[in-house]
Design a protein around this motif. Structure first.
Motif, PDB file in Angstrom:
ATOM      1  N   GLU A 154      45.797   3.920  -0.500  1.00  0.00           N
ATOM      2  CA  GLU A 154      45.805   5.115   0.350  1.00  0.00           C
ATOM      3  C   GLU A 154      46.372   6.329  -0.386  1.00  0.00           C
ATOM      4  O   GLU A 154      45.827   7.427  -0.301  1.00  0.00           O
ATOM      5  N   ILE A 155      47.470   6.146  -1.114  1.00  0.00           N
ATOM      6  CA  ILE A 155      48.078   7.299  -1.787  1.00  0.00           C
ATOM      7  C   ILE A 155      47.226   7.727  -2.995  1.00  0.00           C
ATOM      8  O   ILE A 155      47.181   8.920  -3.335  1.00  0.00           O
ATOM      9  N   ILE A 156      46.507   6.776  -3.585  1.00  0.00           N
ATOM     10  CA  ILE A 156      45.620   7.147  -4.702  1.00  0.00           C
ATOM     11  C   ILE A 156      44.549   8.115  -4.196  1.00  0.00           C
ATOM     12  O   ILE A 156      44.278   9.154  -4.804  1.00  0.00           O
ATOM     13  N   VAL A 157      43.956   7.776  -3.042  1.00  0.00           N
ATOM     14  CA  VAL A 157      42.903   8.636  -2.475  1.00  0.00           C
ATOM     15  C   VAL A 157      43.492   9.987  -2.073  1.00  0.00           C
ATOM     16  O   VAL A 157      42.940  11.048  -2.403  1.00  0.00           O
ATOM     17  N   ALA A 158      44.624   9.949  -1.386  1.00  0.00           N
ATOM     18  CA  ALA A 158      45.238  11.202  -0.931  1.00  0.00           C
ATOM     19  C   ALA A 158      45.588  12.092  -2.115  1.00  0.00           C
ATOM     20  O   ALA A 158      45.311  13.301  -2.108  1.00  0.00           O
ATOM     21  N   ALA A 159      46.164  11.507  -3.148  1.00  0.00           N
ATOM     22  CA  ALA A 159      46.576  12.295  -4.317  1.00  0.00           C
ATOM     23  C   ALA A 159      45.359  12.839  -5.064  1.00  0.00           C
ATOM     24  O   ALA A 159      45.351  13.991  -5.510  1.00  0.00           O
ATOM     25  N   ALA A 160      44.319  12.008  -5.159  1.00  0.00           N
ATOM     26  CA  ALA A 160      43.120  12.431  -5.892  1.00  0.00           C
ATOM     27  C   ALA A 160      42.464  13.648  -5.249  1.00  0.00           C
ATOM     28  O   ALA A 160      41.792  14.426  -5.920  1.00  0.00           O
ATOM     29  N   SER A 161      42.686  13.817  -3.949  1.00  0.00           N
ATOM     30  CA  SER A 161      42.070  14.971  -3.264  1.00  0.00           C
ATOM     31  C   SER A 161      42.514  16.285  -3.906  1.00  0.00           C
ATOM     32  O   SER A 161      41.783  17.279  -3.870  1.00  0.00           O
ATOM     33  N   LEU A 162      43.708  16.300  -4.505  1.00  0.00           N
ATOM     34  CA  LEU A 162      44.196  17.535  -5.121  1.00  0.00           C
ATOM     35  C   LEU A 162      43.343  17.944  -6.323  1.00  0.00           C
ATOM     36  O   LEU A 162      43.293  19.116  -6.686  1.00  0.00           O
ATOM     37  N   GLU A 163      42.671  16.959  -6.930  1.00  0.00           N
ATOM     38  CA  GLU A 163      41.812  17.287  -8.062  1.00  0.00           C
ATOM     39  C   GLU A 163      40.579  18.067  -7.599  1.00  0.00           C
ATOM     40  O   GLU A 163      40.024  18.865  -8.359  1.00  0.00           O
ATOM     41  N   LEU A 164      40.173  17.844  -6.355  1.00  0.00           N
ATOM     42  CA  LEU A 164      39.057  18.622  -5.801  1.00  0.00           C
ATOM     43  C   LEU A 164      39.477  20.071  -5.534  1.00  0.00           C
ATOM     44  O   LEU A 164      38.687  20.998  -5.708  1.00  0.00           O
ATOM     45  N   LEU A 165      40.723  20.245  -5.099  1.00  0.00           N
ATOM     46  CA  LEU A 165      41.227  21.612  -4.918  1.00  0.00           C
ATOM     47  C   LEU A 165      41.274  22.328  -6.264  1.00  0.00           C
ATOM     48  O   LEU A 165      40.872  23.493  -6.385  1.00  0.00           O
ATOM     49  N   GLN A 166      41.736  21.607  -7.275  1.00  0.00           N
ATOM     50  CA  GLN A 166      41.807  22.185  -8.609  1.00  0.00           C
ATOM     51  C   GLN A 166      40.402  22.539  -9.112  1.00  0.00           C
ATOM     52  O   GLN A 166      40.199  23.609  -9.708  1.00  0.00           O
ATOM     53  N   ALA A 167      39.434  21.674  -8.856  1.00  0.00           N
ATOM     54  CA  ALA A 167      38.049  21.964  -9.251  1.00  0.00           C
ATOM     55  C   ALA A 167      37.577  23.257  -8.575  1.00  0.00           C
ATOM     56  O   ALA A 167      36.996  24.135  -9.216  1.00  0.00           O
ATOM     57  N   ALA A 168      37.849  23.381  -7.277  1.00  0.00           N
ATOM     58  CA  ALA A 168      37.448  24.589  -6.544  1.00  0.00           C
ATOM     59  C   ALA A 168      38.076  25.825  -7.180  1.00  0.00           C
ATOM     60  O   ALA A 168      37.403  26.836  -7.427  1.00  0.00           O
ATOM     61  N   ALA A 169      39.376  25.738  -7.460  1.00  0.00           N
ATOM     62  CA  ALA A 169      40.084  26.892  -8.022  1.00  0.00           C
ATOM     63  C   ALA A 169      39.502  27.272  -9.380  1.00  0.00           C
ATOM     64  O   ALA A 169      39.279  28.457  -9.664  1.00  0.00           O
ATOM     65  N   LEU A 170      39.220  26.277 -10.222  1.00  0.00           N
ATOM     66  CA  LEU A 170      38.715  26.575 -11.568  1.00  0.00           C
ATOM     67  C   LEU A 170      37.283  27.105 -11.534  1.00  0.00           C
ATOM     68  O   LEU A 170      36.931  28.023 -12.281  1.00  0.00           O
ATOM     69  N   ILE A 171      36.464  26.529 -10.666  1.00  0.00           N
ATOM     70  CA  ILE A 171      35.064  26.978 -10.584  1.00  0.00           C
ATOM     71  C   ILE A 171      35.017  28.440 -10.134  1.00  0.00           C
ATOM     72  O   ILE A 171      34.289  29.253 -10.696  1.00  0.00           O
ATOM     73  N   HIS A 172      35.829  28.774  -9.134  1.00  0.00           N
ATOM     74  CA  HIS A 172      35.874  30.172  -8.676  1.00  0.00           C
ATOM     75  C   HIS A 172      36.546  31.071  -9.713  1.00  0.00           C
ATOM     76  O   HIS A 172      36.131  32.219  -9.920  1.00  0.00           O
ATOM     77  N   ASP A 173      37.567  30.554 -10.368  1.00  0.00           N
ATOM     78  CA  ASP A 173      38.282  31.318 -11.382  1.00  0.00           C
ATOM     79  C   ASP A 173      37.353  31.674 -12.548  1.00  0.00           C
ATOM     80  O   ASP A 173      37.343  32.816 -13.031  1.00  0.00           O
ATOM     81  N   ASP A 174      36.582  30.708 -12.996  1.00  0.00           N
ATOM     82  CA  ASP A 174      35.663  30.960 -14.112  1.00  0.00           C
ATOM     83  C   ASP A 174      34.629  32.014 -13.737  1.00  0.00           C
ATOM     84  O   ASP A 174      34.227  32.823 -14.574  1.00  0.00           O
ATOM     85  N   LEU A 175      34.196  31.984 -12.490  1.00  0.00           N
ATOM     86  CA  LEU A 175      33.236  32.995 -12.048  1.00  0.00           C
ATOM     87  C   LEU A 175      33.901  34.371 -12.030  1.00  0.00           C
ATOM     88  O   LEU A 175      33.343  35.352 -12.532  1.00  0.00           O
ATOM     89  N   MET A 176      35.117  34.452 -11.479  1.00  0.00           N
ATOM     90  CA  MET A 176      35.821  35.738 -11.393  1.00  0.00           C
ATOM     91  C   MET A 176      36.068  36.314 -12.784  1.00  0.00           C
ATOM     92  O   MET A 176      35.963  37.518 -12.988  1.00  0.00           O
ATOM     93  N   ASP A 177      36.420  35.432 -13.728  1.00  0.00           N
ATOM     94  CA  ASP A 177      36.690  35.884 -15.101  1.00  0.00           C
ATOM     95  C   ASP A 177      35.420  35.969 -15.938  1.00  0.00           C
ATOM     96  O   ASP A 177      35.485  36.378 -17.098  1.00  0.00           O
ATOM     97  N   ASP A 178      34.306  35.515 -15.378  1.00  0.00           N
ATOM     98  CA  ASP A 178      33.058  35.365 -16.132  1.00  0.00           C
ATOM     99  C   ASP A 178      33.289  34.601 -17.437  1.00  0.00           C
ATOM    100  O   ASP A 178      32.808  35.003 -18.500  1.00  0.00           O
TER     101      ASP A 178
END
Lengths: 333, 333
Positions: free
Chosen positions: A51-75
């Motif tokens: 259970e904690i592995i799944v819950a913790a892994a969810s943070l990697e999806l947030l990080q993916a979202a942040a980086l994907i949007h960040d790369d677009l903003m910075d081009d």
């Protein structure tokens, strides 16, 4: 991801590249935030479990979202040694068609794929199997973390737009965009999911904030001086993007007139060649900005480890957090 | 919003415009999704209470996120009669500075403000006061809804990029981007929060999908033929953006050679003048595409109301959903 992929392709097979791109993106991460979340849980005395592995892994999806949007903003063209998402989805350009349309499509795809990752991180933690009461004890912190991350990003791009050079602003961006988001909040979330008490949460802050700041300062140094083979990003990209890091803020503060002119003219110049990058690097070294940041990393790490020793983190977690502190602040990529 | 505003300004006062912009944006909405969510709850026999108002209102934050990102992807200048968010935040351009930087900042701000709204909608429904068990019964549907919305958006922008003209694709975009997201899923969420049974959820689908499709078809018609004073968007914008609606798909299917040439040349031409817009409108009328869409709206609405009458929706909710069906499909703006 398999579940989300089958949901999307059931809607339409042309959506398959979306989950493929996310899966591929997730492959290259350092997974620091899930690690801190996991050890936040263990440090409260809760046992290892799926259970904690799944819950913790969810943070990697947030990080993916942040980086994907960040790369677009910075081009930015590159992430983790591969084309950034908005570049990947603009690629049909090369096989003909309307160039402008495909570039726009790349940007739109990156916005939507980031949005999907933002939603999937909620879905993932919610379906982790952790009970409703425990989950909703941690969820407010999870949401603060997202707000803090985006506030930090906003301050960061605002500083880039206004050409801000202040040390205070640079430290604030580090605090919200990195220290809280990368270390303190993931620890809190793990601790709260496990029913951790206030004293533990406070120890996590006393350890997490300085380690998170040191982590980001290391990131800033690697963004300028790192080996592209290790960082997965071209050398000098942060200088060409005009990132307003503490390293840069300190260099401005300590620069002589000629050094200041160089900083003002070259930082954020996207056409800067390798020689120009080298000249900027020299200013960062000669003003002792680099040495000051290295010294700060050392001081922050020592303070964090001291707080960890004095706190009530149980079991293997104390040793794991000690190792993570070193991994996060002494890394090469 | 007051809570989020004080959280943001505590981080830094320069963040104040972020919550002001969101507050202002939320002011102009039709609030259809919260209305369907609220009546989904009432239709399951649950009483009016503050908790469901808060939970339902959270959907307006999701809608804000979708529109803010959508306007950026389409590069729309106007929303709800005001400048779109990315335009608002690019405005310092006019008072001097680096023009390119401020345009980039407008885009970055729109991405981040949309991301904040996406997070705040979770935070809002989670803090509504509805119990953890009830909340987590509805949350998976809440997350499917977001995935479906973004999948629909992706199909939409992909069709714009490839110049797709198919009726099937247009109908699929409507289903996911509008029918499920605007009506069916909000009803489901309200129903599930109230502990509604399967039969009720099925009635909500039988009513909600056709009403949602009819709602979007009305939106498509207003995007081409609507009065800008009522819609808050400039006339002809959807044609200049090349939106691949069912209206357009049917026109392609029924067009003679000259009409097809006109459609191919003018749709998606951002420099199209008023005369060009009028010529496109004429094709949509003369091919009977407009009449066909109007007839479909009528048929879908009748089917939805029939399903509502045959279902087990209780109390005032049945009458309210009847009125909402008319409001959603017969509106002028």
């Amino acid at each position: 991801m398999a579940e989300q992929a089958s949901r999307l392709t059931a809607i339409d097979p042309v959506l398959a590249p979306v989950t493929e791109a996310v899966r591929d993106f997730l492959d290259g991460g350092k997974r620091l935030r899930p690690a801190f979340c996991y050890w936040g849980w263990r440090g409260a005395g809760a046992p290892d479990c799926p259970e904690i592995i799944v819950a913790a892994a969810s943070l990697e999806l947030l990080q993916a979202a942040a980086l994907i949007h960040d790369d677009l903003m910075d081009d930015s063209n590159t992430r983790r040694g591969k084309p950034s998402i908005h570049r990947q989805f603009a690629a049909p350009l090369e096989s003909g068609g309307h160039p402008g349309r495909w570039t726009d499509f790349g940007a739109a795809a990156a916005i939507l794929i980031g949005d999907l990752c933002l939603s999937w991180c909620d879905a993932m933690i919610e379906s982790s199997g952790i009970g409703p009461t425990e989950l909703l004890r941690a969820k407010p912190t999870f949401q603060y973390m997202r707000t803090e991350l985006m506030a930090g990003q906003y301050l960061d791009v605002l500083a880039q737009a206004t050409g801000g050079t202040g040390v205070d602003r640079a430290l604030k961006v580090i605090r919200y965009k990195a220290a809280k988001y990368t270390v303190e909040r993931p620890l809190h979330i793990g601790g709260l999911l496990a029913g951790g008490q206030n004293a533990l949460i406070e120890t996590y802050s006393a350890y997490g904030l300085p380690i998170g700041e040191a982590f980001q300062l290391r990131d800033d140094i690697l963004g300028v001086f790192g080996d592209p083979a290790e960082t997965g990003k071209p050398a000098g990209d942060d200088l060409r993007e005009g990132k307003r890091t503490l390293l840069v803020a300190l260099a401005f503060e300590r620069a002589g007139p000629a050094q200041r002119d160089l900083l003002e003219q070259s930082l954020g110049d996207r056409t800067l060649d390798d020689q120009g990058v080298d000249a900027l690097r020299a200013v960062l070294v000669e003003t002792d900005a680099l040495a000051a940041v290295e010294a700060l990393i050392e001081r922050l790490t020592a303070g964090a480890l001291h707080a960890l020793d004095g706190g009530n983190v149980v079991g293997d977690a104390r040793e794991a957090l000690r190792e993570l502190a070193v991994a996060a602040t002494m890394r090469a990529g």
